[in-house]
Motif scaffolding. Structure first.
Motif, short mmCIF file in Angstrom:
data_model
loop_
_atom_site.label_atom_id
_atom_site.label_comp_id
_atom_site.label_asym_id
_atom_site.label_seq_id
_atom_site.Cartn_x
_atom_site.Cartn_y
_atom_site.Cartn_z
N ARG A 174 0.56 -1.60 -0.06
CA ARG A 174 -0.22 -0.09 0.37
C ARG A 174 0.83 1.72 0.32
NH1 ARG A 174 2.14 2.36 3.94
NH2 ARG A 174 1.62 1.55 6.44
N SER A 204 -0.66 10.85 3.96
CA SER A 204 -1.18 11.91 4.92
C SER A 204 -1.24 13.19 4.10
CB SER A 204 -0.61 12.06 6.23
OG SER A 204 -0.09 11.00 6.85
N GLU A 261 -4.47 8.71 4.64
CA GLU A 261 -4.39 8.77 6.73
C GLU A 261 -4.78 10.20 6.66
OE1 GLU A 261 -1.00 6.85 7.92
OE2 GLU A 261 -2.37 4.70 6.85
N TYR A 316 -1.82 8.21 14.40
CA TYR A 316 -0.94 7.71 13.21
C TYR A 316 -0.55 6.44 13.61
CZ TYR A 316 2.63 5.79 10.35
OH TYR A 316 3.80 5.40 10.16
N VAL A 342 -2.42 3.82 11.92
CA VAL A 342 -1.83 2.96 10.28
C VAL A 342 -1.72 1.10 10.94
CG1 VAL A 342 0.58 2.72 11.49
CG2 VAL A 342 0.45 3.18 8.92
N ARG A 372 8.25 2.31 2.72
CA ARG A 372 7.78 3.41 3.03
C ARG A 372 8.81 4.04 3.41
NH1 ARG A 372 4.95 2.81 8.66
NH2 ARG A 372 6.94 1.78 9.93
N LEU A 390 10.53 6.92 8.85
CA LEU A 390 9.57 6.63 9.78
C LEU A 390 9.95 5.22 10.76
CD1 LEU A 390 6.60 5.89 7.12
CD2 LEU A 390 6.21 7.89 9.90
N1 GLU Z 1 0.06 8.26 6.76
C1 GLU Z 1 1.55 8.57 6.64
C2 GLU Z 1 2.81 9.51 5.71
O1 GLU Z 1 2.13 10.41 5.32
C3 GLU Z 1 2.33 6.92 5.74
C4 GLU Z 1 2.00 6.20 6.94
C5 GLU Z 1 2.42 4.59 6.41
O2 GLU Z 1 3.23 4.32 5.45
O3 GLU Z 1 3.37 4.08 7.18
O4 GLU Z 1 3.38 10.48 6.66
#
Ligand code: GLU
Length: 290
Positions: free
Chosen positions: A9, A13, A45, A174, A178, A192, A196
């Motif tokens: 996926r 956000s 998100e 989040y 998530v 990602r 993160l």
């Molecule tokens: N929504 C998060 C962001 O835009 C990413 C979430 C993820 O990939 O775990 O930073």
């Protein structure tokens, strides 16, 4: 692994339109999924209406479409998932894996990260005060294999690191959402940005507390601007020009270190993405920036 079981996926956000850094992440997760003959999903998100906007959501979805990055299933919106998150929070509270906390940031700082009201023991009575709900971490030295970065280890500290899962303002956070949606959408592989990475050990614990197995992880280097900062909406990364979609994709593939000899000058975007998936070599991604 049964390759058709791969489910990946891209989960932006919507704090602003898609920029080059987020395109690179989207392309990497898309190509990982395609090269495993897997399913690729887009999830918006949109948890924080004060920082995010329906206009940004619209722009992101239009940009992804213009770049040939189409979700294999209907796009999911976290703003429509509140009932599910609340159910999980109630479950974690019942199991003693979450607690209500009215401590201010200042109070926590003054107590070295400990909760002066002993919220974790359930002794705090927030009364009429606004309270957050935090996940109660166990002390853990967590070790796992990142599919790009290799062996990873991270220590999480009970109490000191306990993440907020429901914010005082009433927004779901989040860290819970998530994990909840990765479980619910049966995501097997997360690709990602490496910004993160530090969240991963906490997310693995939340996964297990919710009775799930954490997915596989691949963290790719974030794209930096000329000042060495992460390209992001906060430091005004420019929106992508959708009219230049094919150029943007080529630049994203080059930034991912891919061999451009067969990719430059493809007749159209779909052919470019097909070739890029066939030739996809994540080991070529440069590991310098983090
Ligand atoms: N929504 C998060 C962001 O835009 C990413 C979430 C993820 O990939 O775990 O930073």
């Amino acid at each position: 692994m049964n390759e058709s079981r791969y489910r990946g996926r891209f989960a932006p956000s919507p704090t602003g339109p898609l920029h080059f850094g987020s395109l690179v992440t989207a392309v990497a997760s898309f190509l990982e999924a395609r090269s495993h003959h897997g399913t690729w999903l887009v999830r918006i998100e949109d948890l924080d209406p004060l920082r995010e906007s329906p206009e940004a959501t619209r722009q992101i979805l239009a940009s992804l479409d213009a770049h040939g990055l189409h979700s294999d299933e209907p796009v999911r919106f976290q703003s429509e998932r509140h009932t599910h998150y609340q159910k999980l929070i109630d479950q974690l509270l019942d199991q003693g894996r979450a607690y209500r906390c009215a401590c201010s940031r200042k109070e926590l700082r003054e107590h070295g990260g400990r909760h002066p009201a002993h919220c974790r023991d359930g002794h705090a009575n927030p009364g009429d005060q606004p309270f957050a709900v935090r996940f109660a971490l166990h002390d853990e030295h967590s070790v796992w294999q990142d599919q790009l970065l290799g062996p990873q280890s991270q220590t999480v500290h009970a109490e000191l690191d306990d993440p907020v899962i429901l914010r005082k303002e009433g927004f779901y956070a989040y860290q819970l959402a998530v994990v909840a949606d990765d479980i619910d959408q049966d995501i097997t592989h997360v690709v990602r940005g490496s910004d993160l990475l530090d969240m991963t050990a906490q997310q693995q614990q939340i996964d297990r507390a919710l009775g799930a197995h954490p997915p596989h992880w691949m963290h790719i280097p974030v794209i930096l601007n000329e000042q060495g900062q992460k390209l992001s909406k906060q430091n005004h990364a420019p929106a992508l020009d959708d009219a230049l979609a094919q150029d943007n994709l080529e630049q994203a593939l080059a930034a991912l270190g891919q061999d451009m000899s067969r990719l430059s000058g493809a007749p159209d975007i779909d052919t470019l993405l097909e070739r890029a998936a066939a030739d996809w070599a994540p080991e070529r991604i440069h590991l310098t920036a983090r």
